[in-house]
Scaffold this motif. Structure first.
Motif, PDB file in Angstrom:
ATOM      1  N   VAL A  79       0.834  -1.304  -0.156  1.00  0.00           N
ATOM      2  CA  VAL A  79      -0.275   0.068  -0.140  1.00  0.00           C
ATOM      3  C   VAL A  79       1.067   1.290  -0.065  1.00  0.00           C
ATOM      4  CG1 VAL A  79      -1.792   1.435   1.512  1.00  0.00           C
ATOM      5  CG2 VAL A  79      -2.124  -1.301   1.072  1.00  0.00           C
ATOM      6  N   ALA A  80       1.977   1.529   0.840  1.00  0.00           N
ATOM      7  CA  ALA A  80       2.857   2.497   0.946  1.00  0.00           C
ATOM      8  C   ALA A  80       3.419   2.747  -0.382  1.00  0.00           C
ATOM      9  CB  ALA A  80       3.667   2.319   2.030  1.00  0.00           C
ATOM     10  N   TYR A  81       3.971   1.666  -0.930  1.00  0.00           N
ATOM     11  CA  TYR A  81       4.845   1.565  -2.225  1.00  0.00           C
ATOM     12  C   TYR A  81       3.671   2.399  -3.314  1.00  0.00           C
ATOM     13  CZ  TYR A  81       7.039   0.178  -6.688  1.00  0.00           C
ATOM     14  OH  TYR A  81       7.800   0.505  -7.926  1.00  0.00           O
ATOM     15  N   ASN A  82       2.359   1.922  -3.313  1.00  0.00           N
ATOM     16  CA  ASN A  82       1.448   2.566  -4.201  1.00  0.00           C
ATOM     17  C   ASN A  82       1.336   4.297  -3.884  1.00  0.00           C
ATOM     18  OD1 ASN A  82      -0.099   0.634  -6.240  1.00  0.00           O
ATOM     19  ND2 ASN A  82       0.423  -0.336  -4.683  1.00  0.00           N
ATOM     20  N   CYS A  83       1.551   4.608  -2.760  1.00  0.00           N
ATOM     21  CA  CYS A  83       1.349   5.926  -2.486  1.00  0.00           C
ATOM     22  C   CYS A  83       2.709   6.830  -2.461  1.00  0.00           C
ATOM     23  CB  CYS A  83       0.496   5.894  -0.894  1.00  0.00           C
ATOM     24  SG  CYS A  83      -0.771   5.256  -0.570  1.00  0.00           S
ATOM     25  N   LEU A  84       3.611   6.302  -2.476  1.00  0.00           N
ATOM     26  CA  LEU A  84       4.940   6.855  -2.534  1.00  0.00           C
ATOM     27  C   LEU A  84       5.831   6.316  -3.672  1.00  0.00           C
ATOM     28  CD1 LEU A  84       5.459   6.332   1.246  1.00  0.00           C
ATOM     29  CD2 LEU A  84       4.867   8.440   0.178  1.00  0.00           C
ATOM     30  N   ASP A  85       6.757   5.285  -3.510  1.00  0.00           N
ATOM     31  CA  ASP A  85       7.714   4.922  -4.484  1.00  0.00           C
ATOM     32  C   ASP A  85       7.249   5.209  -5.856  1.00  0.00           C
ATOM     33  OD1 ASP A  85       9.541   2.764  -2.096  1.00  0.00           O
ATOM     34  OD2 ASP A  85       7.712   3.515  -1.737  1.00  0.00           O
ATOM     35  N   ARG A  86       6.071   4.572  -6.078  1.00  0.00           N
ATOM     36  CA  ARG A  86       5.913   4.570  -7.640  1.00  0.00           C
ATOM     37  C   ARG A  86       5.728   6.101  -8.239  1.00  0.00           C
ATOM     38  NH1 ARG A  86      -0.170   3.728  -9.269  1.00  0.00           N
ATOM     39  NH2 ARG A  86      -1.252   4.235  -7.333  1.00  0.00           N
ATOM     40  N   HIS A  87       5.487   6.885  -7.620  1.00  0.00           N
ATOM     41  CA  HIS A  87       5.469   8.548  -7.918  1.00  0.00           C
ATOM     42  C   HIS A  87       6.613   8.735  -8.062  1.00  0.00           C
ATOM     43  CE1 HIS A  87       1.082   7.808  -6.990  1.00  0.00           C
ATOM     44  NE2 HIS A  87       1.280   8.073  -5.795  1.00  0.00           N
ATOM     45  N   VAL A  88       7.637   8.506  -7.264  1.00  0.00           N
ATOM     46  CA  VAL A  88       9.023   8.971  -7.550  1.00  0.00           C
ATOM     47  C   VAL A  88       9.546   8.155  -8.659  1.00  0.00           C
ATOM     48  CG1 VAL A  88      11.239   9.070  -6.221  1.00  0.00           C
ATOM     49  CG2 VAL A  88       9.085   9.407  -4.758  1.00  0.00           C
ATOM     50  N   LEU A  89       9.440   7.015  -8.736  1.00  0.00           N
ATOM     51  CA  LEU A  89       9.830   6.149  -9.887  1.00  0.00           C
ATOM     52  C   LEU A  89       9.395   6.596 -11.339  1.00  0.00           C
ATOM     53  CD1 LEU A  89       9.820   2.625  -8.276  1.00  0.00           C
ATOM     54  CD2 LEU A  89      11.934   4.249  -8.764  1.00  0.00           C
ATOM     55  N   ALA A  90       8.298   7.338 -11.188  1.00  0.00           N
ATOM     56  CA  ALA A  90       7.602   7.804 -12.285  1.00  0.00           C
ATOM     57  C   ALA A  90       8.239   9.148 -12.792  1.00  0.00           C
ATOM     58  CB  ALA A  90       6.187   7.649 -12.241  1.00  0.00           C
ATOM     59  N   GLY A  91       8.922   9.798 -11.957  1.00  0.00           N
ATOM     60  CA  GLY A  91       9.420  10.928 -12.399  1.00  0.00           C
ATOM     61  C   GLY A  91       8.698  12.151 -11.556  1.00  0.00           C
ATOM     62  N   ASN A  92       7.881  11.707 -10.628  1.00  0.00           N
ATOM     63  CA  ASN A  92       7.317  13.183 -10.053  1.00  0.00           C
ATOM     64  C   ASN A  92       7.521  12.933  -8.334  1.00  0.00           C
ATOM     65  OD1 ASN A  92       5.197  13.310 -12.259  1.00  0.00           O
ATOM     66  ND2 ASN A  92       4.167  11.743 -11.658  1.00  0.00           N
ATOM     67  N   GLY A  93       9.027  12.587  -8.144  1.00  0.00           N
ATOM     68  CA  GLY A  93       9.482  13.029  -6.857  1.00  0.00           C
ATOM     69  C   GLY A  93       9.545  14.366  -6.422  1.00  0.00           C
ATOM     70  N   ASP A  94       9.383  15.209  -7.387  1.00  0.00           N
ATOM     71  CA  ASP A  94       9.480  16.860  -7.040  1.00  0.00           C
ATOM     72  C   ASP A  94       8.251  17.401  -6.801  1.00  0.00           C
ATOM     73  OD1 ASP A  94      12.102  16.663  -6.965  1.00  0.00           O
ATOM     74  OD2 ASP A  94      12.341  17.624  -9.127  1.00  0.00           O
ATOM     75  N   ARG A  95       7.167  16.580  -7.054  1.00  0.00           N
ATOM     76  CA  ARG A  95       5.904  17.169  -6.781  1.00  0.00           C
ATOM     77  C   ARG A  95       5.512  17.175  -5.306  1.00  0.00           C
ATOM     78  NH1 ARG A  95       1.387  13.586  -9.393  1.00  0.00           N
ATOM     79  NH2 ARG A  95       2.336  14.446 -11.272  1.00  0.00           N
ATOM     80  N   VAL A  96       4.905  18.352  -4.715  1.00  0.00           N
ATOM     81  CA  VAL A  96       4.507  18.627  -3.483  1.00  0.00           C
ATOM     82  C   VAL A  96       3.512  17.489  -3.277  1.00  0.00           C
ATOM     83  CG1 VAL A  96       3.587  19.930  -1.790  1.00  0.00           C
ATOM     84  CG2 VAL A  96       5.261  20.768  -3.264  1.00  0.00           C
ATOM     85  N   ALA A  97       3.682  16.563  -2.278  1.00  0.00           N
ATOM     86  CA  ALA A  97       2.543  15.693  -1.524  1.00  0.00           C
ATOM     87  C   ALA A  97       1.839  16.372  -0.654  1.00  0.00           C
ATOM     88  CB  ALA A  97       3.298  14.447  -1.022  1.00  0.00           C
ATOM     89  N   LEU A  98       2.588  17.140   0.302  1.00  0.00           N
ATOM     90  CA  LEU A  98       1.894  17.967   1.344  1.00  0.00           C
ATOM     91  C   LEU A  98       2.153  19.280   1.658  1.00  0.00           C
ATOM     92  CD1 LEU A  98       2.339  15.194   4.385  1.00  0.00           C
ATOM     93  CD2 LEU A  98       0.278  15.384   2.758  1.00  0.00           C
ATOM     94  N   HIS A  99       1.435  20.314   1.581  1.00  0.00           N
ATOM     95  CA  HIS A  99       1.693  21.667   1.895  1.00  0.00           C
ATOM     96  C   HIS A  99       1.067  21.588   3.428  1.00  0.00           C
ATOM     97  CE1 HIS A  99       2.236  23.348  -2.145  1.00  0.00           C
ATOM     98  NE2 HIS A  99       1.046  23.090  -2.501  1.00  0.00           N
ATOM     99  N   PHE A 100       1.968  21.487   4.358  1.00  0.00           N
ATOM    100  CA  PHE A 100       1.697  21.411   5.640  1.00  0.00           C
ATOM    101  C   PHE A 100       1.697  22.895   6.228  1.00  0.00           C
ATOM    102  CE2 PHE A 100       2.936  21.538  10.334  1.00  0.00           C
ATOM    103  CZ  PHE A 100       1.878  20.988  10.804  1.00  0.00           C
TER     104      PHE A 100
END
Ligand code: 6R9
Length: 656
Positions: A79-100
């Motif tokens: 589940v966590a891989y689906n929410c995290l790693d795969r976005h980074v691997l797809a080249g979206n690591g620089d996208r903001v996930a959380l504006h805290f």
């Protein structure tokens, strides 16, 4: 209730999607057609498209042992891989996930790459502390990034989280820790609320004080920097994260691996630990988050105002949005602090385009007046969602007009802790919306409205809402209590079955079908109250009141309240020995504080009426209906089944 139904029957306003919106919307009418043609094929296609399966599934649903369902059973995922790693691997690591956005005004942007890195470290800390797949971890945190990180780290390890809302008391925390036999608690020194520091760790210390719990360690996030007592089992989050390896490779777990337990109030007894698993839950969350909110992950800024301590926070702050690679706001504070425009200021600051909140918040803002939101630029908003309780048409209209600039679609989403994900909602760009109605089952979900005998009510009539076919995000059970699971949800319509012969799921909500067959929710039919979108059980608060030495008997009702939807009103009989010694005001204050301390501030009664006797039937059942009449200032209804009919006269006279 009858007033509300009459009002709803007269609602004739309609809002068709604009052609511009429909031309770009994620959802399309084909979704309904596809699901209609092949429901299971539809869900398996959605699951394959929306998620990454380490091992693809070949089976969609096993419903051979109802009400125990298995979805995508032979597939494996993380589940966590689906929410995290795969976005980074797809080249979206620089996208903001959380504006805290912190309560005191501190803020921090966390990208998908950063969030992934933090979760990997947190997972390694859990491993170091001996947490294994299947173990339960209690999470008791404010709305800070570490709450999201903790949940994902537990999920990454195949362990099971039990998030306990930060507003709950030490006793509630203790009973939830014990029920699940949690091995670890993740908490913080404290949190910020309305400009003040409030402590969290002392509640954990109190919960674990007796020393006989299953908890081995307490991991403490430093949020406020206040002094905390320290025990041998305590560890600082930041020290531990710094001490472990940065790398962690996500392992695949079976689709039915438990993901979390979330406690919710029932009609009787202790709160129920609702159990959710992985593959089906994540599928329906990703699907609904994309299509109900028309999510464009590249450009949207999404904000769900729910706390992660509730199901809405689990599904639509953590799992749905992160599975979809969305950018979202995470807000620690309250809507009115330090000023009543705080929310609108945040929307302006981050150019929020999708807002998901509760009717109680909307009604509070309505009361304060439109001049407050009108001071801010809200033109970035393009979809508005509502959840938690029925939204009255006036609040719906105000939401659309004042917040949505008279143009944004408003979606009223019906679902529950048990359903795991949205079940009934309009789809923006597709559905012509009606103010106050949740309207239609989402594609692939089978809903009906039945009368008490299990007969379909037909257009224009009211009855009970049921789900007639299993759905991917459905609860898999009540933790440790399969019998209660069956009794509570599946036995009500014994003898009536769904299309595939399985039992029907009884939701506990009343609903009406209008002449078009659209669904209007009418509120709970059992003894569960809904206060500001939070579920509270009358039984739980009654048992807390009765646990106090002053109280002989107690009855609690949910009285309608303009702002919070319902409010807790209690009727108590004071023990004869105590009645003379204390004033009513003192008793009131003591009991209100007692409930807040035992259950949490949200359960604190708005009013407590001290009465000589409670209205009961001959079989001894308290007639809450009559007390609700009193609490809401109505003429008292039919009292003929009371054992002593004079009691209501006395009570209502006392209230005047
Ligand atoms: C998601 C959530 C579930 C109960 C549910 C119903 C009420 C939720 C609603 C709604 C009317 C809506 N409810 N959404 N009633 N319209 N759009 O709130 O879960 O805390 O488990 O509460 O909330 O009564 O049965 P939960």
């Amino acid at each position: 209730m009858s007033v509300q139904i009459d009002h709803l029957l007269n609602e004739s306003r309609r809002f068709a999607p604009t052609p511009e919106f429909s031309a770009q919307s994620a959802a399309s009418p084909e979704l309904y057609a596809d699901a209609q043609a092949d429901r299971l094929g539809f869900w398996s296609a959605q699951s394959r498209e929306l998620l990454h399966w380490h091992k693809p599934f070949t089976k969609t649903l096993d419903w051979t042992n109802p009400p125990f369902a298995k979805w995508f059973e032979d597939g494996e995922l993380n589940v966590a891989y689906n929410c995290l790693d795969r976005h980074v691997l797809a080249g979206n690591g620089d996208r903001v996930a959380l504006h805290f956005e912190g309560e005191p005004g501190d803020s921090r942007d966390i990208t998908y790459a950063e969030l992934t890195a933090e979760v990997k470290r947190a997972t390694n800390v859990l491993i170091k502390l001996g947490v294994k797949a299947g173990d339960r971890v209690a999470i008791y945190l404010p709305m800070i990034p570490e709450a999201v990180i903790s949940m994902l780290a537990v999920a990454r390890l195949g362990a099971v989280h039990s998030v306990i809302f930060g507003g709950f008391s030490a006793e509630s925390l203790r009973s939830r820790i014990d029920d699940a036999n949690a091995v670890l608690v993740i908490t913080a020194d404290g949190g910020f609320r309305k400009g003040r520091v409030s402590a969290l760790k002392p509640a954990v210390d109190a919960a674990l004080q007796s020393g006989d719990s299953s908890v081995e360690n307490v991991l403490v996030v430093k949020r406020t920097g206040q002094d905390v007592e320290w025990n041998d089992r305590d560890l600082w989050w930041h020290d531990e994260l710094a001490s472990v390896d940065a790398e962690h490779e996500a392992e695949a777990f079976p689709a039915e691996n438990p993901l979390f337990i979330l406690y919710t109030s029932g009609t009787t007894g202790a709160p129920k630990g609702i159990l959710h698993t992985s593959g089906g839950y994540l599928t329906q969350n990703a699907f609904t988050h994309k299509n109900v909110f028309d999510l464009k992950p590249e450009t949207d800024v999404y904000w769900c105002t729910a706390d992660v301590g509730w199901i809405t926070g689990h599904s639509y702050v953590v799992y749905g949005p992160l599975a979809n690679g969305a950018t979202q706001v995470l807000f620690e504070g309250t809507p009115d602090s330090p000023h009543p425009g705080r929310w609108w200021e945040i929307i302006e600051k981050y150019k929020v385009s999708i807002l998901y909140t509760a009717p109680t918040a909307i009604r509070t803002f309505m009361k304060l007046g439109r001049q407050i939101p009108q001071k801010f630029d809200l033109t970035s908003l393009r979809v508005l969602g509502s959840v938690g309780e029925p939204i009255n048409p006036e609040a719906w209209m105000w939401y659309r007009e004042v917040i949505g600039g008279n143009i944004t679609p408003v979606v009223d989403t019906w679902w529950q802790t048990e359903t795991g994900a949205i079940m009934v909602s309009a789809l923006p760009g597709v559905t012509e919306t009606k103010p106050g109605a949740a309207q239609v089952a989402i594609p692939g979900i089978a809903i009906d409205v039945l009368d008490d005998d299990g007969t379909h009510v037909g257009h224009g009539n009211g009855g009970l809402l049921v789900v007639t076919e299993p759905w991917p995000a459905m609860l898999r059970g009540i933790w440790g209590d399969p019998e209660r699971f069956k009794e509570t949800y599946w036995d009500k319509f014994e003898g009536t079955t769904g299309a595939k012969g399985g039992p029907l799921y009884f939701a506990g909500d009343g609903a009406r079908l209008d002449d078009d067959g659209d669904i209007w929710l009418l509120g709970r039919v059992d003894d569960v109250m809904n206060v500001s979108g939070h579920r509270l059980s009358t039984a739980e608060i009654e048992s807390s009141l009765v646990a106090h030495p002053l109280t002989a008997e107690a009855a609690v009702v949910g009285a309608s309240d303009e702002v919070t939807g319902q409010a807790v009103v209690a009727f108590v009989v004071i023990k004869f020995s105590q009645a003379e010694t204390a004033s009513h005001e003192d008793i009131n204050a003591v009991l209100r504080a007692h409930v807040a301390q035992q259950i949490g501030a949200i359960a604190r009664p708005r009013e407590i009426f001290i009465v000589d006797e409670l209205p009961k039937t001959r079989s001894g059942k308290i007639m809450r209906r009559l007390l609700r009449d009193v609490a809401e200032g109505r003429e008292v209804g039919d009292t003929s089944t009371l054992a002593d009919t004079s009691v209501m006269q006395i009570i209502s006279q006392k209230m005047k």
